[in-house]
Motif scaffolding. Structure first.
Motif, PDB file in Angstrom:
ATOM      1  N   ARG A  51      47.961  26.337  36.022  1.00  9.15           N
ATOM      2  CA  ARG A  51      49.017  27.261  36.242  1.00  9.15           C
ATOM      3  C   ARG A  51      49.263  28.379  35.451  1.00  9.15           C
ATOM      4  O   ARG A  51      49.021  28.228  34.032  1.00  9.15           O
ATOM      5  N   MET A  52      49.301  29.498  36.061  1.00  8.34           N
ATOM      6  CA  MET A  52      49.113  30.842  35.316  1.00  8.34           C
ATOM      7  C   MET A  52      50.623  31.270  35.329  1.00  8.34           C
ATOM      8  O   MET A  52      51.100  31.455  36.270  1.00  8.34           O
TER       9      MET A  52
ATOM     10  N   GLU B 296      50.889  37.232  39.216  1.00  7.73           N
ATOM     11  CA  GLU B 296      51.386  38.681  39.488  1.00  7.73           C
ATOM     12  C   GLU B 296      52.645  38.239  39.997  1.00  7.73           C
ATOM     13  O   GLU B 296      52.840  37.370  40.816  1.00  7.73           O
ATOM     14  N   GLY B 297      53.870  38.857  39.511  1.00  2.71           N
ATOM     15  CA  GLY B 297      55.323  38.544  40.011  1.00  2.71           C
ATOM     16  C   GLY B 297      55.584  37.125  39.802  1.00  2.71           C
ATOM     17  O   GLY B 297      56.642  36.627  40.709  1.00  2.71           O
ATOM     18  N   GLY B 298      55.230  36.364  38.856  1.00  5.26           N
ATOM     19  CA  GLY B 298      55.642  35.001  38.735  1.00  5.26           C
ATOM     20  C   GLY B 298      54.581  34.074  38.627  1.00  5.26           C
ATOM     21  O   GLY B 298      53.330  34.508  38.866  1.00  5.26           O
ATOM     22  N   PRO B 299      54.921  32.908  38.431  1.00  6.13           N
ATOM     23  CA  PRO B 299      53.762  31.791  38.152  1.00  6.13           C
ATOM     24  C   PRO B 299      52.817  31.698  39.424  1.00  6.13           C
ATOM     25  O   PRO B 299      52.994  31.899  40.364  1.00  6.13           O
ATOM     26  N   CYS B 300      51.593  31.357  39.029  1.00  4.15           N
ATOM     27  CA  CYS B 300      50.674  31.048  40.210  1.00  4.15           C
ATOM     28  C   CYS B 300      50.031  29.771  39.819  1.00  4.15           C
ATOM     29  O   CYS B 300      49.741  29.430  38.731  1.00  4.15           O
ATOM     30  N   GLU B 301      49.275  29.113  40.903  1.00  6.51           N
ATOM     31  CA  GLU B 301      48.671  27.994  40.367  1.00  6.51           C
ATOM     32  C   GLU B 301      47.465  28.089  41.163  1.00  6.51           C
ATOM     33  O   GLU B 301      47.028  28.493  42.230  1.00  6.51           O
TER      34      GLU B 301
ATOM     35  N   PRO C 105      27.006  34.254  31.829  1.00  7.11           N
ATOM     36  CA  PRO C 105      25.982  33.738  32.934  1.00  7.11           C
ATOM     37  C   PRO C 105      26.767  32.849  33.689  1.00  7.11           C
ATOM     38  O   PRO C 105      27.632  31.929  33.309  1.00  7.11           O
ATOM     39  N   GLY C 106      26.506  32.808  34.962  1.00 12.26           N
ATOM     40  CA  GLY C 106      26.890  31.866  35.952  1.00 12.26           C
ATOM     41  C   GLY C 106      27.816  32.357  37.008  1.00 12.26           C
ATOM     42  O   GLY C 106      27.843  33.605  37.229  1.00 12.26           O
ATOM     43  N   ARG C 107      28.489  31.553  37.924  1.00 12.25           N
ATOM     44  CA  ARG C 107      29.295  32.023  38.963  1.00 12.25           C
ATOM     45  C   ARG C 107      30.488  31.103  38.852  1.00 12.25           C
ATOM     46  O   ARG C 107      30.452  30.076  38.348  1.00 12.25           O
ATOM     47  N   GLU C 108      31.743  31.693  39.341  1.00  8.99           N
ATOM     48  CA  GLU C 108      33.008  31.102  39.498  1.00  8.99           C
ATOM     49  C   GLU C 108      33.438  31.555  40.799  1.00  8.99           C
ATOM     50  O   GLU C 108      33.199  32.506  41.401  1.00  8.99           O
ATOM     51  N   TRP C 109      34.379  30.371  41.043  1.00 15.19           N
ATOM     52  CA  TRP C 109      35.043  30.488  42.161  1.00 15.19           C
ATOM     53  C   TRP C 109      36.674  30.158  41.923  1.00 15.19           C
ATOM     54  O   TRP C 109      36.670  29.480  41.020  1.00 15.19           O
ATOM     55  N   LEU C 110      37.673  30.721  42.521  1.00 13.63           N
ATOM     56  CA  LEU C 110      38.948  30.423  42.407  1.00 13.63           C
ATOM     57  C   LEU C 110      39.635  30.413  43.780  1.00 13.63           C
ATOM     58  O   LEU C 110      39.339  31.139  44.671  1.00 13.63           O
ATOM     59  N   VAL C 111      40.647  29.309  44.048  1.00 11.36           N
ATOM     60  CA  VAL C 111      41.650  29.300  45.107  1.00 11.36           C
ATOM     61  C   VAL C 111      42.896  29.346  44.619  1.00 11.36           C
ATOM     62  O   VAL C 111      43.275  28.684  43.599  1.00 11.36           O
ATOM     63  N   VAL C 112      43.632  30.233  45.269  1.00 11.13           N
ATOM     64  CA  VAL C 112      45.215  30.217  44.734  1.00 11.13           C
ATOM     65  C   VAL C 112      45.763  29.163  45.603  1.00 11.13           C
ATOM     66  O   VAL C 112      45.824  29.452  46.841  1.00 11.13           O
ATOM     67  N   LEU C 113      46.377  28.241  44.943  1.00  8.43           N
ATOM     68  CA  LEU C 113      47.133  27.166  45.414  1.00  8.43           C
ATOM     69  C   LEU C 113      48.607  27.637  45.847  1.00  8.43           C
ATOM     70  O   LEU C 113      49.177  27.458  46.880  1.00  8.43           O
ATOM     71  N   SER C 114      49.269  28.544  44.975  1.00  6.14           N
ATOM     72  CA  SER C 114      50.477  28.820  45.131  1.00  6.14           C
ATOM     73  C   SER C 114      50.633  30.214  44.249  1.00  6.14           C
ATOM     74  O   SER C 114      49.853  30.323  43.091  1.00  6.14           O
ATOM     75  N   GLY C 115      51.596  31.287  44.745  1.00  2.19           N
ATOM     76  CA  GLY C 115      51.741  32.314  43.989  1.00  2.19           C
ATOM     77  C   GLY C 115      50.690  33.670  44.460  1.00  2.19           C
ATOM     78  O   GLY C 115      49.956  33.390  45.387  1.00  2.19           O
ATOM     79  N   THR C 116      50.598  34.451  43.458  1.00  2.00           N
ATOM     80  CA  THR C 116      49.510  35.499  43.669  1.00  2.00           C
ATOM     81  C   THR C 116      48.851  35.570  42.313  1.00  2.00           C
ATOM     82  O   THR C 116      49.482  35.877  41.156  1.00  2.00           O
TER      83      THR C 116
END
Length: 197
Positions: A107-108, A165-170, A123-134
């Motif tokens: 939660r950010m 952005e604009g409030g919490p996101c998960e 080094p490496g690769r990263e993936w992220l999926v936004v579960l809620s928010g922006t």
């Protein structure tokens, strides 16, 4: 030099600096490891010295990465939307995954750092999926807005930072082995820096 060459040149310089900072190393520390003078390294990072292939190879080794990762440019398709499997009631985000992945739900609440020197590269690769928010992904010179149900995939050799952005996101963060190690080193360096204060 073409416009694309200039962008790659700038990107490589930012990666060198971001990797050095992520390790908690001064210019002198990296210069010693790479066996170049501190002033040469400073001019490379600041764009006042031409990037030579032999120096890039040496710097990549000193930074514990490869030349390929240092000059990687495949960053066009960063943000993606889910594929909906209505028959099964599933959302799927296509990623190129390897064994040994780490998944973290987070939660950010804070926006990404405004100071570019706080962006990390490793080094490496990263993936992220936004579960809620922006979420906002700072990636090199780009600022990407990632909405709920969107995903991003990117090489972590690009200087990057993530915030809300604009409030919490998960978000759900997925890291390959190299990216996980890079984040662990960054956390260790951050703890050591805070302990010195």
């Amino acid at each position: 030099m073409t416009h694309d060459d200039g962008e790659l040149d700038s990107l490589v310089r930012k990666r060198i600096r971001a990797l050095r900072v992520a390790q908690g190393w001064s210019l002198e520390d990296l210069a010693v490891r790479a066996k170049v003078s501190q002033s040469t390294l400073s001019r490379i990072e600041n764009g006042r010295r031409r990037l030579a292939l032999d120096q890039l190879v040496t710097l990549a080794r000193a930074l514990d990465t490869s030349l390929d990762q240092l000059v990687e440019t495949d960053t066009d398709d960063v943000v993606s939307s889910p594929m909906i499997d209505a028959a099964r009631g599933l959302k799927r985000w296509p990623i190129k995954a390897d064994p040994g992945m780490t998944v973290v739900r987070q939660r950010m609440t804070d926006p990404p750092p405004g100071d570019p020197s706080r962006m990390r590269a490793h080094p490496g690769r990263e993936w992220l999926v936004v579960l809620s928010g922006t979420a906002i992904l700072l990636l090199g010179n780009r600022r990407l807005r990632i909405e709920t149900d969107q995903a991003a995939e990117f090489p972590t050799m690009l200087p990057h930072a993530i915030g809300a952005e604009g409030g919490p996101c998960e978000i759900l963060g997925i890291f390959d082995r190299d990216a996980r190690r890079g984040h662990q080193r960054g956390e260790d360096a951050g703890r050591a820096s805070r302990a010195r204060r």
